[in-house]
Motif scaffolding. Structure first.
Motif, mmCIF file in Angstrom:
data_model
loop_
_atom_site.group_PDB
_atom_site.id
_atom_site.type_symbol
_atom_site.label_atom_id
_atom_site.label_comp_id
_atom_site.label_asym_id
_atom_site.label_seq_id
_atom_site.Cartn_x
_atom_site.Cartn_y
_atom_site.Cartn_z
ATOM 1 N N ILE A 63 0.675 -1.297 0.079
ATOM 2 C CA ILE A 63 0.032 0.080 -0.040
ATOM 3 C C ILE A 63 0.959 1.305 0.076
ATOM 4 O O ILE A 63 0.272 2.425 0.324
ATOM 5 N N ILE A 64 2.049 1.068 -0.158
ATOM 6 C CA ILE A 64 2.929 2.132 -0.468
ATOM 7 C C ILE A 64 2.621 3.002 -1.666
ATOM 8 O O ILE A 64 2.686 2.392 -2.736
ATOM 9 N N PRO A 65 2.529 4.372 -1.546
ATOM 10 C CA PRO A 65 2.146 5.173 -2.804
ATOM 11 C C PRO A 65 3.430 5.208 -3.660
ATOM 12 O O PRO A 65 4.552 5.610 -3.176
ATOM 13 N N LEU A 66 3.071 5.234 -4.905
ATOM 14 C CA LEU A 66 4.278 5.082 -5.724
ATOM 15 C C LEU A 66 3.879 5.884 -7.000
ATOM 16 O O LEU A 66 3.593 5.235 -8.204
ATOM 17 N N PRO A 67 3.949 7.213 -7.038
ATOM 18 C CA PRO A 67 3.238 8.154 -7.800
ATOM 19 C C PRO A 67 4.256 8.217 -9.226
ATOM 20 O O PRO A 67 5.334 8.324 -8.946
ATOM 21 N N LEU A 68 3.859 7.636 -10.413
ATOM 22 C CA LEU A 68 4.562 7.877 -11.400
ATOM 23 C C LEU A 68 4.249 9.349 -12.398
ATOM 24 O O LEU A 68 3.028 9.483 -12.233
ATOM 25 N N THR A 69 4.980 9.862 -12.982
ATOM 26 C CA THR A 69 4.750 10.747 -13.761
ATOM 27 C C THR A 69 4.951 10.640 -15.438
ATOM 28 O O THR A 69 5.675 9.722 -15.682
ATOM 29 N N ALA A 70 4.657 11.465 -16.036
ATOM 30 C CA ALA A 70 4.755 11.291 -17.565
ATOM 31 C C ALA A 70 6.361 11.648 -18.068
ATOM 32 O O ALA A 70 6.811 11.280 -18.970
ATOM 33 N N HIS A 71 7.048 12.204 -16.714
ATOM 34 C CA HIS A 71 8.646 12.478 -17.284
ATOM 35 C C HIS A 71 9.369 11.014 -16.669
ATOM 36 O O HIS A 71 10.541 11.205 -16.560
ATOM 37 N N SER A 72 8.706 10.263 -16.045
ATOM 38 C CA SER A 72 9.502 9.177 -15.366
ATOM 39 C C SER A 72 10.280 8.467 -16.730
ATOM 40 O O SER A 72 9.922 8.251 -17.680
ATOM 41 N N GLN A 73 11.485 7.900 -16.113
ATOM 42 C CA GLN A 73 12.212 6.961 -17.110
ATOM 43 C C GLN A 73 12.591 5.735 -16.425
ATOM 44 O O GLN A 73 12.761 5.588 -15.317
ATOM 45 N N LEU A 74 12.172 4.898 -17.348
ATOM 46 C CA LEU A 74 12.371 3.462 -16.837
ATOM 47 C C LEU A 74 13.732 2.634 -17.406
ATOM 48 O O LEU A 74 14.015 2.949 -18.442
ATOM 49 N N PHE A 75 14.192 2.059 -16.414
ATOM 50 C CA PHE A 75 15.716 1.461 -16.874
ATOM 51 C C PHE A 75 15.460 -0.111 -16.581
ATOM 52 O O PHE A 75 15.122 -0.627 -15.537
ATOM 53 N N PHE A 76 15.700 -0.796 -17.753
ATOM 54 C CA PHE A 76 15.462 -2.107 -17.775
ATOM 55 C C PHE A 76 16.937 -2.747 -17.857
ATOM 56 O O PHE A 76 17.903 -2.526 -18.403
ATOM 57 N N GLY A 77 17.258 -3.871 -16.644
ATOM 58 C CA GLY A 77 18.585 -4.557 -16.903
ATOM 59 C C GLY A 77 19.613 -3.857 -16.101
ATOM 60 O O GLY A 77 20.569 -4.379 -15.789
ATOM 61 N N GLY A 78 19.699 -2.691 -16.194
ATOM 62 C CA GLY A 78 20.966 -1.857 -15.483
ATOM 63 C C GLY A 78 20.893 -0.338 -15.646
ATOM 64 O O GLY A 78 19.765 0.135 -16.135
ATOM 65 N N CYS A 79 21.915 0.308 -15.476
ATOM 66 C CA CYS A 79 22.031 1.920 -15.836
ATOM 67 C C CYS A 79 22.933 2.200 -16.640
ATOM 68 O O CYS A 79 24.214 1.371 -16.851
ATOM 69 N N PRO A 80 22.975 3.400 -17.212
ATOM 70 C CA PRO A 80 23.936 3.756 -18.106
ATOM 71 C C PRO A 80 25.103 4.224 -17.455
ATOM 72 O O PRO A 80 25.238 4.386 -16.058
ATOM 73 N N ALA A 81 26.483 3.872 -17.981
ATOM 74 C CA ALA A 81 27.744 3.990 -17.356
ATOM 75 C C ALA A 81 27.833 5.447 -16.640
ATOM 76 O O ALA A 81 28.354 5.551 -15.893
ATOM 77 N N GLN A 82 27.441 6.472 -17.533
ATOM 78 C CA GLN A 82 27.571 7.794 -17.016
ATOM 79 C C GLN A 82 26.208 8.431 -16.798
ATOM 80 O O GLN A 82 25.264 8.627 -17.689
ATOM 81 N N THR A 83 25.653 8.549 -15.588
ATOM 82 C CA THR A 83 24.527 8.916 -15.214
ATOM 83 C C THR A 83 24.293 9.870 -13.885
ATOM 84 O O THR A 83 25.087 9.290 -13.112
ATOM 85 N N SER A 84 23.566 10.863 -13.872
ATOM 86 C CA SER A 84 23.446 11.321 -12.457
ATOM 87 C C SER A 84 22.470 10.353 -11.592
ATOM 88 O O SER A 84 21.809 9.378 -12.024
ATOM 89 N N SER A 85 22.719 10.430 -10.319
ATOM 90 C CA SER A 85 22.189 9.522 -9.209
ATOM 91 C C SER A 85 20.943 9.705 -9.102
ATOM 92 O O SER A 85 19.991 8.579 -8.924
ATOM 93 N N GLN A 86 20.246 10.789 -9.639
ATOM 94 C CA GLN A 86 18.571 10.966 -9.706
ATOM 95 C C GLN A 86 18.048 10.092 -10.840
ATOM 96 O O GLN A 86 17.016 9.972 -10.576
#
Length: 1283
Positions: A468-491
């Protein structure tokens, strides 16, 4: 009664790998399939990821053409580019050729090949089952062709550049070679089938074959069901991507039946897989792609699973497995194409349901996450601003850990993580699912609401978790599958876990399928290190490279073999942890006992527990069977014969190997008889016989001790039978007990497998028989050796075949600092082992990935002319090298490199083909994959090489303990324990006896006499071991008595040495070196010796210096010489002697004489024993009672014939071995008498006077000698030793 047969085919998903074979292979074998295919294709057949310009387009990528810019070049030169060719129809492809772009510096140096039937779901082509790049060009003009090892059937080919000229860019012209491919295809929808019927019983055929190819996206289904006589049936089922073959009796059986074999993996990949089921006499062969497994059919089922006598049914939903949903191709039963018959409405084949004759292939675009840098980034949907969202995907992997999906929550400054941990799916604090790293496709669905989140794994078969934890998503959210880019901000993306390695497909956002082709074209989202439109998962455990029952587990990039409880070791459980014979165990210093023996090393024969009896001169391998005792056979009028069958503790293959490699084998065969004839006469039929030899054996009518084929017993061969007219004692038919016994020694007739006794039905007939255990000694393989005395000499053998696994072991000794032990070459591959320096051995090889060296540096020189062992192993995972007991060296193999070692030249031993760097010295016991090479046989006919290699004591002499002497033998060595107080194979077994106060042992040593030139009655020399200046005494004891006399040595001249425990519980040594001197008393400070524990005493005297060691404590004394008129020591000594000694004495040695051992093992005229004396194990270090319990064994109530054999009684030899002495009461004394003369070495006048008194004036003074005692020595010169 009319027989009819029908065959039904339906869908089955199973994991398996197979070779692609089409219906027209036979025709193709006679047609050259190398026609160029690209040159005539239209422009629409070419596609590419991008192009530098219109003139650099893919349509210009034809070999030797100069149109446009002279070839294809992409806009950007990176590893995400590709060139695709559509051949217009499925084609058999046999080769690919590449060329650089004309007039440029643009060419490829390496590339990958992908194939497909639809333009989607690509499959990467592999070399030798490994993922390997293909070699490209070195300039822009030369055409480089690569011939495929196996033809590929595909419509589309895609070439992916991996590397290119570093001073240019990607440039390519291409040609594909092959020929037309024709096949018959059928499509099944999960409820349809084909039924094949035979109305006439066919003739018997020695071989029958069913073969087909199939492709499917479903991982389960029934492929084939065949029913035969008496309701026997075979079912071929696809379960979780593996192909399984079941046998069952009864069509409606609720169980799945007996699983005969499982083969293949990941067969639900929508690629063609070849399956062949073949009946050959008494077994079935199941082939899936390249892998074949044989199944032995039980004899009672052989005729009922005969394809020609059975009907096949397709479409039944057996054991809860669905029907097949997918395509089949070229379904052949013997020479009949069943799909072709069905397509043309043949009455032999019935179509059930909706079967179409073309392959309907659904498009399923997968994406492969290849390494830790892989990720897929997708934008969210605009509709997610409402707070309602859904994300779904399917994945498959071998890894237990990996990130599947992550996105951040800007409004809450948080992150959502969906990941695998220990093969369980976790989302934040919620979790669901388990065992998700099994390589199967698993579905995941996330559903978001403003205050609710649910995650579902595998829908109906899986689990659902809620939060029941609220998890609001926005139209600006980015979904990452499998991993993260090598160079990206922590946000943007945070991944505290390991990146996902595996495949994903069917990604949906709010039930809208993500267009992964748009992602590939960089029109949607972002990605890195992905392979799009293919699933590149590889099952590294199918087929398993783990041998001997090792259990295979895997991750994305490698596999691991669990060898526990298998008896084997190494990366692939290839090498045995056990030795190959008792002889090898002995030469590692092991004593008698049970050992696991692996007769063929890394071969298929399993290790067996065998008893090894290590004696002083031989090493016996003893193999028991189910009845080695003497067994009584009573007469019975109801039966004419008695049958006895013998089951051995070792398997058949091991028995045959042990007998074959042994120098000598024997087995006792005894027959005790009373009015029971054995062989009768030479003219008549024998009453009894036995069966022996390899396999089922052969009948033999000779008996133990006689020659094969003689139809005699030992007494007939030696002409000593009771009745000279017969050749066996029992054939005399006397009414008294006699026997015919002896050893069977011809290896071709061993082991004895059964026995038939015939003359047992007459009244009064009685008999007993015994077939002893099989006993063999000597290991011809272990001692097989060759000596190389020239650097240019070598031995050669046929090519070594160790493509996937190669283990090489041998022993060597040399004085040279370098030389090649072994070398075998191929066109490019090779394998070599050499001594590169006096302290380094190098194992080198190349399987196509470049040369690799494994080196072992030793701390000690290896050219010391002693035997050293070398063991090298190379498998698909690693290469290792071990030298003696030094730390081994290991080199890992490339994860996706070539794995087959391909050799084609002769195998050279002791040198090379170039006759350089030859080895000087001995090589012994050379084994390749468990097979011993016969070096001696080749050495006999090879100049510069001699068979055999003497000189083993330099290496094994240290195994002889306790003054044992190493004796060289042609094959090995032995320890001579004649000068040792110990016995056994290595003079390591203590000779002990338990003493009470009434047994006496006397050892008399007589001085030798030799007539001189001047006198015939004078002593010539004294036995050298009884030296005048020194003595060495050692013994062990265990007692609770104090005072106690341990050892007394005296001479005729009243000189003596006494060793005792005094009343203060201390060790006391008394010396009297002259009858007129005082007794010198030396006391050790070690106390509490009468404590019932084992203590060891060593005494060394040289002139006046005495060393006394008690256990580990040393004390040194100097003798002082004073004279006296008389003393009372004799009376005190007599008092101690009257008390006797109660306890245990062990390992008694006086100089080179072992009196206790002589009394127990070699009683003769020099040893006088009063009372019974039996060897005991009381001298062992464990605190056992020195007085074993008395035990007797008898046959109560039975009157024994003097010649009647004792049956089922406990044998005395086994009791002795076990250390339990039966039927014996130990009665011992405290005196071992060895007559010796002790003369003070510092008083030369005393010695001279003594000599003069014994010889005339002109007599000579004689030197000491080591010769044996003379039996003619007079009594007054005898020396006696008392213990």
């Amino acid at each position: 009664h009319r027989l009819y047969y029908k065959l039904l085919l339906y869908s089955l998903c199973s994991k398996s790998e197979s070779i692609t074979i089409n219906n027209y292979d036979k025709k193709a074998n006679f047609t050259v399939c190398d026609r160029p295919l690209v040159s005539s294709l239209p422009p629409s057949s070419f596609r590419s990821s991008s192009q530098l310009s219109i003139s650099h387009g893919p349509v210009f990528a034809k070999v030797n053409r100069r149109e446009g810019a002279g070839g294809w070049s992409p806009l950007i030169s990176d590893r995400y580019q590709w060139l695709e060719v559509d051949l217009g129809r499925r084609t058999q492809i046999t080769a690919v050729a590449t060329q650089g772009r004309y007039g440029s510096s643009d060419w490829l140096t390496a590339y990958l090949l992908m194939f497909s039937d639809t333009g989607h779901n690509w499959r990467q082509h592999r070399q030798e089952d490994s993922l390997g790049a293909f070699p490209g060009n070195s300039n822009a003009d030369t055409v480089v062709q690569y011939k495929l090892e196996q033809p590929v059937i595909a419509r589309y080919l895609r070439l992916i550049p991996l590397d290119w000229n570093p001073t240019g860019r990607i440039g390519l012209r291409l040609e594909i070679y092959g020929c037309r491919y024709t096949s018959d295809v059928a499509n099944f929808d999960g409820s349809s089938s084909l039924v094949y019927r035979l109305s006439v019983r066919p003739s018997w055929m020695t071989t029958e074959i069913i073969s087909l190819k199939f492709k499917t996206l479903k991982n389960s289904g029934t492929l084939l069901h065949a029913e035969g006589l008496r309701d026997h049936s075979l079912t071929l089922v696809l379960e979780k991507g593996k192909l399984l073959l079941y046998h069952q009796q009864g069509v409606s059986s609720p169980s799945g039946g007996q699983l005969l074999v499982s083969l293949g993996s990941l067969l639900d990949d929508q690629h063609w897989h070849h399956v062949k089921l073949e009946r050959l006499s008494t077994h079935l062969n199941l082939t899936v792609d390249k892998n074949t497994q044989q199944v032995h059919v039980p004899a009672e089922l052989n005729y009922y699973i005969f394809f020609s006598y059975c009907y096949f049914i397709n479409g039944l939903k057996l054991h809860r497995v669905l029907n097949f949903h997918g395509c089949m191709e070229n379904l052949l039963y013997s020479d009949l194409n069943l799909i072709h018959l069905a397509k043309h409405n043949s009455p032999q084949v019935t179509v059930v349901g909706n079967v179409t004759f073309s392959c309907a292939e659904p498009v399923s675009v997968a994406v492969t996450f290849t390494d830790s840098h892989s990720f897929l980034q997708l934008p969210s949907l605009t509709s997610w601003s409402s707070g309602v969202a859904a994300v779904a995907l399917q994945f498959r992997t071998w890894n237990k850990v990996g990130l599947l999906l992550t996105f951040d929550l800007p409004q809450q400054d948080g992150t959502v993580l969906l990941y695998l941990s220990e093969a369980r799916l976790r989302l934040q604090i919620s979790k669901a699912g388990s065992g998700l790293n099994d390589g199967q496709w698993h579905s995941v669905e996330l559903n978001f609401r403003q205050d609710h989140l649910s995650i579902t794994v595998d829908k109906d078969e899986g689990a659902t978790a809620h939060t029941i934890i609220p998890l609001p998503l926005t139209a600006h959210s980015q979904l990452f599958f499998g991993g993260c880019p090598a160079q990206t901000s922590s946000q943007d993306c945070r991944n505290p876990f390991k990146a996902f390695q595996g495949c994903m497909r069917r990604l949906t956002l709010d039930d809208q399928t993500v267009d992964l082709i748009s992602v590939q074209q960089r029109l949607l989202g972002n990605y890195s290190h992905l392979q799009i439109d293919m699933c590149g998962i590889v099952d590294r455990c199918s087929p398993s490279h783990c041998e001997h029952g090792g259990r295979c587990t895997q991750s994305w990039s490698t596999f691991h073999c669990n060898c526990s409880n298998s008896g084997y070791r190494g990366a692939t459980c290839h090498s045995s942890t056990y030795e190959q014979s008792c002889e090898v165990y002995k030469h590692k210093g092991n004593t008698s006992g049970h050992y696991y023996i692996d007769v063929d090393g890394s071969g298929p024969v399993k290790p067996q527990l065998i008893y090894c009896n290590m004696t002083e001169d031989r090493t016996w391998t003893v193999i028991q069977h189910n009845n080695t005792e003497l067994t009584r056979v009573q007469s019975s009028p109801e039966r004419n014969q008695h049958f006895a069958h013998f089951d051995y503790s070792s398997e058949e293959e091991q028995l045959v190997t042990i007998i074959g490699q042994s120098e000598h084998c024997e087995q006792e065969l005894s027959y005790h008889c009373r009015k029971s004839r054995l062989l009768n006469t030479l003219e008549g039929s024998p009453f009894s016989w036995w069966v022996g030899g390899p396999g089922s054996g052969q009948v033999h009518t000779y008996w133990g001790g006689a020659l094969p084929g003689s139809r005699q017993c030992a007494c007939g061969l030696e002409d000593r039978c009771l009745d000279p007219s017969h050749y066996c004692n029992c054939d005399a038919d006397y009414d008294q007990w006699t026997d015919d016994s002896g050893l069977l020694t011809h290896k071709d007739t061993l082991p004895v497998r059964s026995l038939v006794l015939g003359d047992i039905q007459r009244p009064g007939s009685e008999a007993a028989y015994r077939v002893g255990p099989l006993r063999c000694h000597g290991d011809e393989n272990f001692w097989n050796a060759a000596f190389f005395d020239k650097e240019t000499s070598y031995l050669h053998f046929p090519t070594f075949h160790g493509e996937l696994n190669a283990d090489i072991s041998f022993l060597f000794k040399t004085t040279s600092s370098s030389g090649v032990f072994l070398e075998n070459l191929g066109i490019k591959d090779f394998i070599r082992i050499e001594l590169s320096s006096s302290s380094e051995v190098v194992f080198s090889f190349d399987v196509g990935n470049g040369p690799l060296d494994v080196r072992v540096q030793t701390d000690l020189p290896l050219n010391d002319n002693r035997w050293h062992s070398v063991r090298a192993e190379r498998n698909v995972k690693e290469a290792s090298l071990r030298v003696d007991d030094f730390p081994p060296a290991t080199q890992e193999a490339p994860a996706d490199g070539l794995i087959h070692l391909q050799l084609n030249s002769q195998l050279f031993i002791g040198g090379t083909a170039s006759r350089q760097k030859g080895f000087l010295g001995c090589i012994r016991s050379l084994q390749l994959n468990g097979i011993t090479l016969d070096l001696e046989e080749r050495a006999m006919i090879t100049p510069g090489v001699r068979p055999g290699c003497p000189g083993h004591c330099s290496s094994y002499g240290l195994l002889c303990q306790n003054q044992g002497r190493c004796v060289e033998k042609a094959n090995g060595f032995s320890c001579d324990c004649g000068q040792s107080a110990f016995s056994g194979a290595f003079c390591h077994e203590e000779v002990s006896a338990s003493f009470k106060s009434t047994t006496s042992v006397t050892y008399i040593l007589k001085e030798r006499y030799e007539p001189s030139r001047n006198s015939s009655a004078l002593p010539s020399f004294i036995y050298s071991d009884i030296t005048l200046r020194a003595e060495n005494v050692s013994l062990s004891f265990r007692t609770s008595q104090t005072p106690a006399l341990l050892l007394h040595v005296n001479s005729f001249y009243r000189e003596y040495l006494t060793l005792l425990i005094n009343k203060h519980d201390e060790l006391e040594l008394r010396y009297k070196l002259h009858s007129s001197r005082d007794v010198e008393v030396l006391s050790s400070t070690v106390g509490t010796l009468a404590d019932g524990r084992l203590h060891t005493v060593t005494i060394r005297r040289l002139a006046d210096t005495v060393s006394v060691q008690v256990n580990t404590h040393n004390t040194y004394f100097t003798l002082c010489h004073t004279y006296q008129e008389s003393d009372g020591s004799d009376a005190e000594l007599a008092g101690l002697t009257s008390l006797g000694f109660t306890g245990c004495l062990s390992g008694v040695r006086f100089n080179s004489i072992s009196p206790l051992k002589a009394a127990l093992h070699h009683p003769d005229s020099s040893v006088i024993v009063t009372g019974p004396l039996v060897q005991s194990s009381c001298g062992s270090s464990s605190p056992v009672s020195p007085y074993p319990a008395e035990t007797t064994h008898s046959l109560s109530g039975t009157r024994m014939d003097p010649g009647q054999p004792l049956v089922n009684t406990i044998r005395s030899d086994s009791a002795l071995i076990g250390g339990v002495i039966a039927v014996v009461i130990f009665v011992t004394v405290s005196a071992l008498v060895i007559m010796a003369r002790f003369i003070c070495s510092r008083k030369e006048t005393y010695r001279n006077q003594e000599v003069k008194a014994a010889q005339p004036e002109d007599g000579h003074e004689f030197p000491f000698s080591s010769q044996a005692d003379s039996p003619s020595a007079p009594n007054e010169n005898q020396k006696e030793y008392f213990i």
